[in-house]
Motif scaffolding. Structure first.
Motif, PDB file in Angstrom:
ATOM      1  N   GLY A 115       5.859   5.143  -2.037  1.00  0.00           N
ATOM      2  CA  GLY A 115       4.621   5.642  -2.606  1.00  0.00           C
ATOM      3  C   GLY A 115       4.763   6.037  -4.055  1.00  0.00           C
ATOM      4  N   ARG A 155       0.848  -1.193   0.000  1.00  0.00           N
ATOM      5  CA  ARG A 155       0.000   0.000   0.000  1.00  0.00           C
ATOM      6  C   ARG A 155       0.892   1.254   0.000  1.00  0.00           C
ATOM      7  NH1 ARG A 155       0.741  -1.848   4.930  1.00  0.00           N
ATOM      8  NH2 ARG A 155       1.224  -0.384   6.630  1.00  0.00           N
ATOM      9  N   THR A 167      -1.848  10.139   3.510  1.00  0.00           N
ATOM     10  CA  THR A 167      -1.170   8.861   3.679  1.00  0.00           C
ATOM     11  C   THR A 167      -0.280   8.884   4.915  1.00  0.00           C
ATOM     12  OG1 THR A 167      -1.201   8.498   1.289  1.00  0.00           O
ATOM     13  CG2 THR A 167       0.372   7.203   2.567  1.00  0.00           C
ATOM     14  N   ARG A 175       2.584   4.378   1.326  1.00  0.00           N
ATOM     15  CA  ARG A 175       2.897   4.750   2.698  1.00  0.00           C
ATOM     16  C   ARG A 175       4.185   5.549   2.687  1.00  0.00           C
ATOM     17  NH1 ARG A 175       4.488  -0.168   1.406  1.00  0.00           N
ATOM     18  NH2 ARG A 175       6.446  -1.036   2.206  1.00  0.00           N
ATOM     19  N   GLU A 209      -0.737   6.423   8.322  1.00  0.00           N
ATOM     20  CA  GLU A 209       0.268   5.382   8.508  1.00  0.00           C
ATOM     21  C   GLU A 209       1.181   5.629   9.707  1.00  0.00           C
ATOM     22  OE1 GLU A 209       0.685   2.557   6.860  1.00  0.00           O
ATOM     23  OE2 GLU A 209      -1.037   2.885   5.536  1.00  0.00           O
TER      24      GLU A 209
END
Length: 665
Positions: A93, A87, A134, A89, A138
């Motif tokens: 990214g 994902r 994000t 993070r 996170e």
């Protein structure tokens, strides 16, 4: 008696400004805190912005879509690591291009983006907001990120180890560390501004708009349809102003069968007369042909060459400070000349011939030997030498009998520039050489930052003579902007006055006056004058309440480049920061334990701080600075938790090397 232990006081960090620089620090803080492992000590981070938390003022998400970035989307990222299959993070990214393709809210409704496309500033602001969100989602459980919409008006040292951060609504935050990432300033008027403002105030119906981001200019109410508008400056912001007054008023561009653009008026346009010292609209950036991670490998302007020049200076004068024109510029010119000539050989004779030529040409340049025989053997004796100053000032010494003659000359230059841009940044000799200037910024910065130049050379040869030429030739817009300008000129909506443009007032007519002394009959009168140049960072002239408070109370000071042996000085206008940590020095020269500044407020202490993104796969200066600040901000936590946390924090930043230290004296 209460036996319960009091909860620990949160370790508090305040980041002032959440444009790209502020968000980059937040991203690195998140990576380091996560990778340090479980820590029971709470951390509170406040992200404060006066306009839009997560995007800032210049990239805010309510601006019009015609304001465009000038870096292709495949070369833009705000994550300090590339996607790894997991994902998005902090530390892993998508680039801006990858976000537009897969994560943007309207990704399914727009054509698949090409990595070499240019995005709007609006889209980049939305991407920044995605990065900020994000980060928030996170963070480890013991870390909280608070978004605070408000203008910081003061930062004052409190009890040892603390700072008081005051907002314009009288809220106060107490912090252990404060990071200033305040971005582009608004400056107090200079003499020209005051003259024009006073003239406009004395004459009803006139308006003067000082330099700023075009998205923050009051162009709608200040510029009525049909008015004549004088625009000062032909750089990137010039295009923003022109598009606001044309496309922003219903105009459109249509591509003809022969490939040329035609402007279709919306009916509410003003008449625009623009100009600058050079008379040259900023040239187009070449069509991108490079992988996002490609960086030109320097052959001449290397750290070893800079160190050798510094050693020679120290031995000859007792000072290791360099003369830009004598010590650095010749090496830089060799770099661009080498790329230029080698690309010509590749274009005409192929890759193998280009490699053979490059080896021989580099050997001659290293030895400072004549290259004319080699150039003739390679069939390049008909190719003129690359002269950056001639490219930036192509009309120097020319005069024109009429605006029509001038326009024909300008169109010839613009058409040739578009043709060069279309060849690309690999296949086109000119744009390949000019694109190398972008990759050389890092070594130039390493040589000149923190007073690496003699004060007079810093002020004159570098900032006055070289920097404007570099900006004009290496930081241009996509070539469609030049095509649009020519279409607007052909439609009679825009006129470029000519070289050496003068902007003045005329008491007799009660109007502003714009014209070129090199173009007969070019003088025009205007009801509106717009300065389409972004203000130069200057701590003494910054009008923000925060910067005024910091300077007035001696919390910060201006960096003064000083050469001790000669006693010469140059006040740069930048906030004085410590190399290697970016901690701020106060008025007495003492280093703050917990106050940092990065980006545009430090311009002229460091060079080209307006860069607003990292580059996928490359440990750019932009990311290195954010990582350096984040590590220093968190150092007390690592030290307080023993060697385990310290080693974890060191390991977490291994992917980004910090800036190298370098002593000048």
């Amino acid at each position: 008696m209460n036996s319960h232990a009091q909860p620990p006081v949160p370790y508090t960090v305040v980041v002032v400004g959440t444009g790209p620089r502020g968000v980059s620090v937040l991203e690195r803080l998140a990576v380091l805190l996560r990778d340090a492992g479980t820590d029971p000590h709470p951390v509170h981070i406040y992200a404060v912005d006066a306009v839009e938390v997560g995007a800032g003022r210049v990239w805010r998400t309510d601006q019009d879509p015609w304001y465009t970035m000038n870096t292709v989307i495949g070369q833009v990222t705000m994550f300090s690591g590339e996607p790894d299959g997991g994902r998005p993070r902090p530390g892993a990214g998508p680039s801006l291009g990858q976000w537009l393709a897969a994560y943007a809210p309207d990704a399914a409704d727009r054509p698949a983006p090409d990595p070499d496309d240019f995005a709007s500033r609006l889209d980049y602001g939305r991407y920044l907001r995605f990065v900020h969100r994000t980060i928030t989602e996170e963070l480890p459980a013991h870390v909280r990120l608070f978004s605070v919409r408000g203008r910081v008006t003061a930062v004052r040292p409190g009890p040892p180890g603390e700072y008081r951060v005051t907002l314009d609504d009288s809220r106060t935050l107490t912090a252990h560390k404060v990071v200033l990432a305040t971005g582009h300033p608004r400056n107090e008027p200079d003499d020209f501004d005051r003259t024009m403002q006073e003239f406009a105030a004395e004459h009803p119906g006139l308006a003067y708009i000082a330099g700023d981001s075009a998205a923050d200019m009051d162009l709608a109410s200040a510029v009525p349809p049909g008015a004549t508008v004088a625009v000062r400056g032909l750089g990137l912001s010039f295009y923003d102003v022109v598009l606001s007054l044309t496309v922003g008023r219903g105009g459109t561009f249509a591509r003809e069968d022969d490939g040329r653009l035609r402007y279709v008026p919306g009916g509410r346009e003003p008449r625009i007369v623009a100009g600058s010292r050079s008379g040259l609209p900023i040239p187009a950036r070449g069509r991108s042909q490079k992988d996002p991670g490609y960086v030109h490998p320097a052959l001449f302007l290397t750290k070893e060459a800079v160190a050798a020049a510094r050693a020679r200076r120290r031995e000859a004068t007792g000072s290791a400070l360099l003369d830009f024109a004598e010590d650095l510029l010749p090496l830089l010119l060799k770099e661009v000349e080498h790329v230029y000539r080698t690309t010509y050989v590749r274009m005409r004779s192929g890759e193998e011939a280009a490699q053979e030529f490059a080896r021989a040409h580099a050997q001659l340049l290293h030895a400072d030997e004549d290259t004319s025989v080699l150039l003739k053997e390679a069939g390049l004796d008909d190719v003129p030498a690359l002269d950056l100053w001639a490219l930036a000032r192509p009309f120097e010494g020319e005069s024109f009998e009429s605006p029509l003659q001038w326009r024909e000359r300008l169109f010839d230059v613009l058409r040739r520039d578009v043709a060069e841009a279309a060849l690309g940044t690999v296949d086109g000799p000119l744009k390949a050489a000019l694109d190398a200037l972008r990759d050389l910024r890092g070594i130039v910065r390493w040589a000149v930052d923190y007073g690496g130049l003699l004060p007079h050379s810093h002020r004159d040869a570098f900032l006055r003579d070289y920097v404007p030429v570099n900006a004009l030739l290496s930081a241009g817009p996509p070539m469609v902007r030049t095509e649009q300008l020519m279409a607007l000129m052909e439609a009679g909506v825009v006129e470029v006055a000519g070289p050496g443009t003068r902007f003045a007032t005329d008491a007799a007519t009660g109007r502003f006056v714009v014209g070129s002394p090199q173009v007969a009959g070019s003088e025009r009168t205007a009801e509106v004058l717009i300065d389409a140049r972004i203000p130069t960072p200057s701590l003494p002239r910054d009008t923000s309440p925060l910067m005024r408070q910091l300077l007035a109370e001696g919390v910060v000071r201006e960096f003064v480049n000083t050469d001790e042996p000669s006693g010469t000085r140059f006040a740069t206008g930048g906030v004085d920061v410590v190399e290697g940590s970016f901690r701020v020095r106060d008025g007495a020269g003492h280093v703050h334990p917990g106050l940092y500044a990065l980006g545009i407020p430090t311009e002229h202490v460091r060079w080209f701080t307006q860069i607003g993104n990292g580059r996928p796969g490359v440990a750019t200066d932009f990311m290195k600075v954010a990582d350096t600040v984040a590590r220093d901000v968190l150092a007390p936590l690592a030290a307080g938790d023993g060697p385990r946390a310290h080693h974890a924090l060191v390991a977490a930043q291994a992917a980004l090397a910090g800036p190298e230290s370098r002593a000048h004296g």
